[in-house]
Design a protein around this motif. Structure first.
Motif, mmCIF file in Angstrom:
data_model
loop_
_atom_site.group_PDB
_atom_site.id
_atom_site.type_symbol
_atom_site.label_atom_id
_atom_site.label_comp_id
_atom_site.label_asym_id
_atom_site.label_seq_id
_atom_site.Cartn_x
_atom_site.Cartn_y
_atom_site.Cartn_z
ATOM 1 N N ILE A 164 0.845 -1.204 0.000
ATOM 2 C CA ILE A 164 0.000 0.000 0.000
ATOM 3 C C ILE A 164 0.878 1.252 0.000
ATOM 4 O O ILE A 164 0.630 2.210 -0.736
ATOM 5 C CB ILE A 164 -0.975 -0.003 1.192
ATOM 6 N N VAL A 165 1.926 1.249 0.816
ATOM 7 C CA VAL A 165 2.841 2.395 0.871
ATOM 8 C C VAL A 165 3.496 2.610 -0.496
ATOM 9 O O VAL A 165 3.540 3.732 -1.000
ATOM 10 C CB VAL A 165 3.906 2.205 1.977
ATOM 11 N N PHE A 166 3.981 1.525 -1.113
ATOM 12 C CA PHE A 166 4.650 1.679 -2.411
ATOM 13 C C PHE A 166 3.676 2.104 -3.513
ATOM 14 O O PHE A 166 4.083 2.766 -4.464
ATOM 15 C CB PHE A 166 5.391 0.392 -2.795
ATOM 16 N N ASP A 167 2.405 1.759 -3.395
ATOM 17 C CA ASP A 167 1.401 2.134 -4.393
ATOM 18 C C ASP A 167 0.764 3.495 -4.137
ATOM 19 O O ASP A 167 0.030 4.001 -4.984
ATOM 20 C CB ASP A 167 0.278 1.085 -4.437
ATOM 21 N N ARG A 173 11.725 0.629 -8.761
ATOM 22 C CA ARG A 173 10.332 0.208 -8.633
ATOM 23 C C ARG A 173 10.348 -0.908 -7.605
ATOM 24 O O ARG A 173 11.032 -1.918 -7.784
ATOM 25 C CB ARG A 173 9.777 -0.319 -9.963
ATOM 26 N N VAL A 174 9.632 -0.729 -6.498
ATOM 27 C CA VAL A 174 9.589 -1.736 -5.442
ATOM 28 C C VAL A 174 8.167 -2.261 -5.320
ATOM 29 O O VAL A 174 7.215 -1.484 -5.221
ATOM 30 C CB VAL A 174 10.050 -1.169 -4.078
ATOM 31 N N ASP A 175 8.029 -3.574 -5.374
ATOM 32 C CA ASP A 175 6.747 -4.243 -5.148
ATOM 33 C C ASP A 175 6.971 -5.357 -4.146
ATOM 34 O O ASP A 175 8.039 -5.978 -4.110
ATOM 35 C CB ASP A 175 6.188 -4.808 -6.456
ATOM 36 N N GLY A 206 6.102 -11.388 1.473
ATOM 37 C CA GLY A 206 6.948 -10.292 1.937
ATOM 38 C C GLY A 206 8.182 -10.037 1.094
ATOM 39 O O GLY A 206 8.948 -9.119 1.374
ATOM 40 N N TYR A 207 8.367 -10.829 0.035
ATOM 41 C CA TYR A 207 9.523 -10.626 -0.837
ATOM 42 C C TYR A 207 9.413 -9.266 -1.509
ATOM 43 O O TYR A 207 8.357 -8.887 -2.009
ATOM 44 C CB TYR A 207 9.577 -11.723 -1.912
ATOM 45 N N SER A 208 10.493 -8.511 -1.514
ATOM 46 C CA SER A 208 10.470 -7.208 -2.172
ATOM 47 C C SER A 208 11.241 -7.299 -3.486
ATOM 48 O O SER A 208 12.447 -7.527 -3.496
ATOM 49 C CB SER A 208 11.062 -6.123 -1.269
ATOM 50 N N ALA A 209 10.520 -7.145 -4.573
ATOM 51 C CA ALA A 209 11.123 -7.126 -5.902
ATOM 52 C C ALA A 209 11.517 -5.682 -6.189
ATOM 53 O O ALA A 209 10.683 -4.779 -6.119
ATOM 54 C CB ALA A 209 10.134 -7.633 -6.937
ATOM 55 N N MET A 210 12.796 -5.473 -6.491
ATOM 56 C CA MET A 210 13.294 -4.125 -6.731
ATOM 57 C C MET A 210 13.857 -4.041 -8.140
ATOM 58 O O MET A 210 14.879 -4.659 -8.442
ATOM 59 C CB MET A 210 14.365 -3.769 -5.700
#
Length: 163
Positions: free
Chosen positions: A18-21, A104-106, A116-120
């Motif tokens: 939500i924060v990243f979006d 771009r972080v998702d 919880g994996y963060s794709a950067m």
């Protein structure tokens, strides 16, 4: 926390996504690897030296971080990690940031395996950046600031009755 995720994103990946979006103009991410495992890592001997400082805040620091040190060492990390402290110091003292880039972080929210994996994705992937990712920080300056903080003599706070 898992092979795929650090603690904060693992426990609430939906909130992280939500924060990243949300479209905030200045989301900052400090990476676990390499930043936390190199620039925010305090080897045991240095940790014990800081914990030997005789101030209330240093005693509080030790009480909080002894468990983290034990856990870090139990999983093969050679010292005490301080990602939250490093993140805060980088926000307050941006001169500590030695390298950063837009990404771009998702965050994975649905997979049990990679929760919880963060794709950067950096600019090579032509994805719209939604965060600044700290790639390297000034470890010496960070720990000098931490030492100065722990050496600060504070007055004890009186307990509030009923709490």
């Amino acid at each position: 926390m898992t092979a795929a995720a650090e603690f904060n994103f693992y426990v609430d990946p939906e909130a992280a996504q939500i924060v990243f979006d949300a479209g905030f103009s200045d989301v900052v991410v400090l990476t676990w690897d390499p930043v936390t495992l190199t620039d925010a890592l305090l080897p045991r001997l240095d940790y014990e030296e800081l914990c030997a400082i005789d101030t209330p805040i240093a005693r509080f620091f030790k009480a909080l971080c002894d468990h983290t040190l034990a856990y870090d060492e139990s999983v093969g990390v050679p010292g005490s990690t301080h990602p939250d402290s490093m993140t805060l110091q980088c926000l307050v003292h941006p001169e500590l940031i030695l390298a950063e880039a837009p990404y771009r972080v998702d965050v994975e929210t649905t997979s049990a395996l990679t929760r919880g994996y963060s794709a950067m994705a950096w600019d090579k992937f032509e994805a719209t950046a939604n965060a600044r990712v700290i790639e390297r920080a000034d470890s010496a300056a960070f720990f000098a600031r931490l030492r100065a903080l722990l050496e600060t003599h504070t007055r004890p706070v009186l307990p509030i009755s009923g709490l």
